[in-house]
Design a protein around this motif. Structure first.
Motif, short mmCIF file in Angstrom:
data_model
loop_
_atom_site.label_atom_id
_atom_site.label_comp_id
_atom_site.label_asym_id
_atom_site.label_seq_id
_atom_site.Cartn_x
_atom_site.Cartn_y
_atom_site.Cartn_z
N GLN A 199 0.68 -1.35 -0.06
CA GLN A 199 0.13 0.07 -0.07
C GLN A 199 0.85 1.03 0.05
N LEU A 200 0.61 2.13 -0.83
CA LEU A 200 1.06 3.27 -0.91
C LEU A 200 0.63 4.47 0.07
N THR A 201 1.27 5.06 0.77
CA THR A 201 0.96 5.73 2.01
C THR A 201 1.47 7.32 1.62
N ALA A 202 0.57 8.18 1.83
CA ALA A 202 1.06 9.69 1.83
C ALA A 202 1.65 9.89 3.37
N SER A 203 2.61 11.01 3.16
CA SER A 203 3.33 11.34 4.22
C SER A 203 2.49 12.09 5.24
N PRO A 204 2.56 11.87 6.61
CA PRO A 204 1.87 12.49 7.51
C PRO A 204 2.04 14.36 7.31
N VAL A 205 3.09 14.75 6.64
CA VAL A 205 3.53 15.98 6.47
C VAL A 205 3.32 16.43 5.36
#
Length: 833
Positions: A127-133
């Motif tokens: 799964q590709l996750t976005a950065s929390p920042v």
């Protein structure tokens, strides 16, 4: 030559209208893409469900499996056993829609890796996750290296949802910021099953070549250039449209519980030679998404509103690839050409619909064209797998119809102007009577009308007046006056000096709920009882005066407002002669009332309801801008600003909803429904809110309550408003009871709380917009004062009502009273007062 010139002008106008119509359709499609998406969803629902594929199977991590093996995630040896049980049946390939990114006991991880390796054709999930920042790098959640090494492939399980939360597409390939790219799990599963090597997958802007298969893509994102050491390649951001076979649960015939698989309840035939997906279907696990069938009503009138588990979405994507059910989009040029074709056909048919019964022909042409666009688009979608440009075509059809009829109206008006001019100068026979010309007719005050012509045709009123004057020598003056009075839009009543009505036009009959002839002979004061009394009428006659006042008359369930003007008609122009009669007119000013009320509501909304949050936002933003506020205090203020903005948004949305209901812009979509099922869904939605305040939601539904016709969405919103109010204004630890029962021809829904109650002085205003009961206990309770007004409008739209009874300290009971037969959709009689 004149005819040739007319034909050329006509062709030029037709071409201009055609181009304008097609362009308008394209612009609407560009600027409102959501309409097109909803149209495509409708086409998919109208197409209906597809056969359940026999070569796809789902092994579900469902509620029975959780009940047997405990809370998920399980010991990885359970998943290893499941993979071994499925692989024993020799499936084509297995896709595991579960992330294994964290290490557990080494022996459990090794057991899972061995099971995957022995199975062979297994694809594991990433799964590709976005950065929390914000703006930070994205990264992959990859399976453990041992699992990745044992698997035949790794596929991502990211499913794109659009603004409305619907999953219509899946990105065939995604990459993180380091350039690591992975195929989507459905694509990877088919690749592994077909034994296609990774180098056999070729990218292009419009398609993905997967060995011998071609996956058509919709490319709306720029390509990404990836460079790694000595190699470089271009990654195209293509997305594949998912062709769903039906609503959530459509794969249930080929869905098998993981617990049953491990128990050996299924034979090898269930998985042999099939594409098997292992994933979560339990409501407590995994992401669930809306799909085009979420509003689908099947042949049994059952509505499917459940969200679809991610593994079922992936199964639909796999089926799309296997069956090559890729819909062809017409593109912008195709949409323009289709819109132009529809516009041209509309113009040609309108031109042909001339002669006798022209209006009926035009209606039939417009209705037929609309049906042709919709039904033709549906046929193309269902049988040719072409996504028709329904929205551009309908817009082009509407614009072409309007402009075509307008052009014909202008041409007809111009011809009529020419005919009037010819009649006016045709000699003494048809010339109007005037000074020096024999004849009984004299021009009205102001003299003859001008026949000067501009580049636009004259208006309809000018034509009617001019034709009346040109035909005056052939008409009796009294008949002309009589016809003129009967054509007045306002209600017109003429009475003798004693008040007995001698003339009433059609509008007066409509307003007063009677035939115009039926009003003749009645007493004017009695017919306008409550608006005009006999004494006032007598004084008006004796003083030869005038009266002007606003009155309200009932028209069905709502009053209509009229301006009543009454005047005595004297025998001379100065008003000193004997009274010949009385003239009364009724002008409909309901629209002005509604506009004034809307203006007052908007002023109230801006000056009172919006001032407090806006002032708070302004104060806090100025404080943040001008002073160095501590971080914790700044966070509190930002949260407060966010809360106030949300409050403003809710207030404006609720106000717009009420305004649309009041103006009739919201169309009812009645459907047969059962109250208990609809209410149960709403109760389930609000149960968490009640639990936060330790409030029990009780049900007292009458058994065998008959179904009735209502708009399920509007009725659910009305009930949720009442229920959320009951929860909001009830003390903690109390109870809120929902009751249903039938009474004569009505269904009654009651929401009763044990709250603080409403003072009797406030009951009359409780359903007014922006009104909130002033009460100390509610000082900290947020609200806009629009919820109950919204409920009232929905009840009245259903030809029903809402009422309240309350007792201080004991609570309140709100009752929705709804008709249960077809009367809920009947308009009131034209003659209703």
């Amino acid at each position: 030559m004149p005819n040739l010139h007319l034909r050329a002008a006509k062709a030029a106008w037709m071409t201009v209208i055609l181009l304008v119509s097609a362009t308008a359709g394209l612009l609407v499609d560009w600027n409102a893409p959501g309409i097109g998406r909803y149209a495509n969803d409708w086409l998919m629902r109208e197409r209906g469900t597809l056969p359940v594929p026999a070569d796809i199977a789902i092994v579900a991590i469902d509620e029975p499996s959780i009940a047997r093996f405990g809370r998920f995630p399980w010991n990885r040896q359970v998943m290893a056993r499941a993979i071994e049980a499925v692989s024993a049946a020799h499936p084509k390939a297995i896709a595991v829609d579960v992330l294994f990114t964290d290490r557990t006991l080494q022996e459990d991880d090794d057991a899972l890796a061995r099971a995957i390796g022995r199975a062979g054709h297994v694809v594991v999930a990433a799964q590709l996750t976005a950065s929390p920042v914000h703006g930070g790098p994205s990264r992959w959640l990859l399976p453990l290296p041992s699992l990745e090494h044992a698997a035949a492939g790794v596929g991502h399980v990211n499913v794109q949802t659009e603004q409305d939360g619907t999953a219509r597409q899946i990105a065939v390939r995604l990459a993180d910021d380091t350039g690591l790219a992975l195929l989507a799990m459905p694509v990877e599963l088919v690749r592994v099953a077909d034994d296609t090597p990774p180098e056999g997958v070729t990218d292009s802007p419009r398609a993905l070549l997967l060995g011998a298969r071609t996956v058509k893509l919709e490319s709306s994102r720029p390509s990404v250039f990836i460079e790694a050491d000595a190699t470089a390649r271009v990654l195209h951001g293509g997305r594949m449209n998912i062709d769903y076979i039906g609503p959530a649960g459509s794969f249930s015939p080929v869905t098998y519980s993981l617990a049953d698989v491990l128990a050996g309840h299924f034979g090898a035939d269930e998985f042999s030679g099939k594409y098997v997906l292992i994933g979560a279907t339990a409501a407590s696990l995994g992401e669930r998404m809306a799909n085009p069938f979420v509003r689908y009503t099947d042949a049994r009138a059952d509505q499917h509103g459940s969200l679809m588990p991610g593994v079922e979405v992936l199964a639909n994507a796999v089926n799309t690839i296997l069956r090559s059910r890729f819909y062809t989009d017409t593109g912008d040029i195709g949409s323009f050409l289709w819109g132009a074709l529809v516009a041209g056909l509309t113009l040609l048919l309108l031109e042909a619909a001339q002669g006798g019964r022209e209006f009926l022909k035009q209606i039939l042409v417009l209705a037929g064209m609309a049906a042709l666009v919709v039904l033709g688009g549906r046929a193309l979608f269902q049988y040719a797998l072409i996504v028709p440009p329904i929205v551009p075509c309908l817009v082009a059809f509407a614009v072409a119809g309007i402009l075509g009829l307008l052009r014909r109206s202008l041409v007809a008006n111009a011809r009529l102007d020419s005919d009037i001019a010819q009649l006016a100068v045709s000699g003494d026979l048809l010339a109007p009577a005037g000074p020096g010309i024999p004849g009984s007719y004299q021009w009205a005050e102001g003299g003859p009308v001008t026949l000067a012509r501009g580049w636009l045709p004259k208006g309809v009123e000018w034509k009617a007046r001019t034709l009346s004057e040109l035909n005056a020598r052939l008409l009796d003056r009294a008949k002309f006056v009589n016809f003129a009075l009967r054509s007045v839009e306002d209600g017109l009543l003429i009475a003798d000096p004693s008040g007995v009505i001698t003339f009433a036009n059609r509008s007066a009959g409509t307003i007063l709920g009677s035939a115009a002839r039926g009003l003749v002979g009645q007493n004017l004061a009695q017919r306008l009882h409550g608006s005009l009394d006999a004494d006032t009428l007598l004084r008006l006659v004796s003083e030869r005066g005038r009266l002007e006042r606003e009155v309200s008359l009932r028209d069905g369930s709502k009053p209509r407002h009229y301006m009543l003007r009454v005047a005595a008609v004297s025998a001379d122009e100065k008003g000193n002669g004997s009274v010949l009669g009385i003239v009364a007119s009724l002008s409909d000013v309901t629209r002005q009332h509604e506009l004034q009320q809307t203006k007052n509501d908007v002023i109230s909304l801006v000056s009172h309801e919006m001032r407090t949050p806006l002032t708070a936002i302004q104060g806090m933003t100025e404080l943040l801008a001008n002073y160095d506020v501590p971080a914790d205090r700044r966070k509190e203020m930002n949260l407060a600003i966010n809360d106030e903005v949300k409050r403003l948004t809710r207030m404006i949305s609720q106000y717009l909803d009420i305004t649309r209901l009041e103006s009739g812009a919201t169309a009812m979509r009645p459907a047969p429904l059962r109250a208990d099922a609809l209410l149960e869904r709403s109760l389930l939605l609000l149960d968490p809110v009640a639990e936060q305040r330790r409030i029990r939601l009780l049900r007292d539904f009458a058994p065998n309550l008959p179904p009735f016709l209502a708009d399920p969405d509007l009725l659910a919103r009305a009930f949720e408003n009442l229920l959320s109010n009951a929860i909001k204004y009830s003390p903690e630890g109390s109870e809120v009871t929902t009751r249903t029962f039938a009474e004569e021809d009505y269904i009654l829904i009651e929401v009763a709380d044990r709250g603080y109650g409403i003072p009797e002085s406030d009951l009359a205003r409780i359903f007014d917009k922006f009104y909130r009961v002033p009460r100390v206990e509610d000082a900290g309770t947020p609200g806009t004062g629009l919820g109950l007004a919204f409920v009232r409008e929905i009840a009245e739209l259903h030809r029903g009502s809402v009422s309240v009874r309350s007792e201080l300290g004991r609570g309140s009971t709100f009752t929705l009273r709804l008709p249960r037969t077809e009367t809920a959709n009947k308009a009131p009689d034209d003659g209703a007062q």
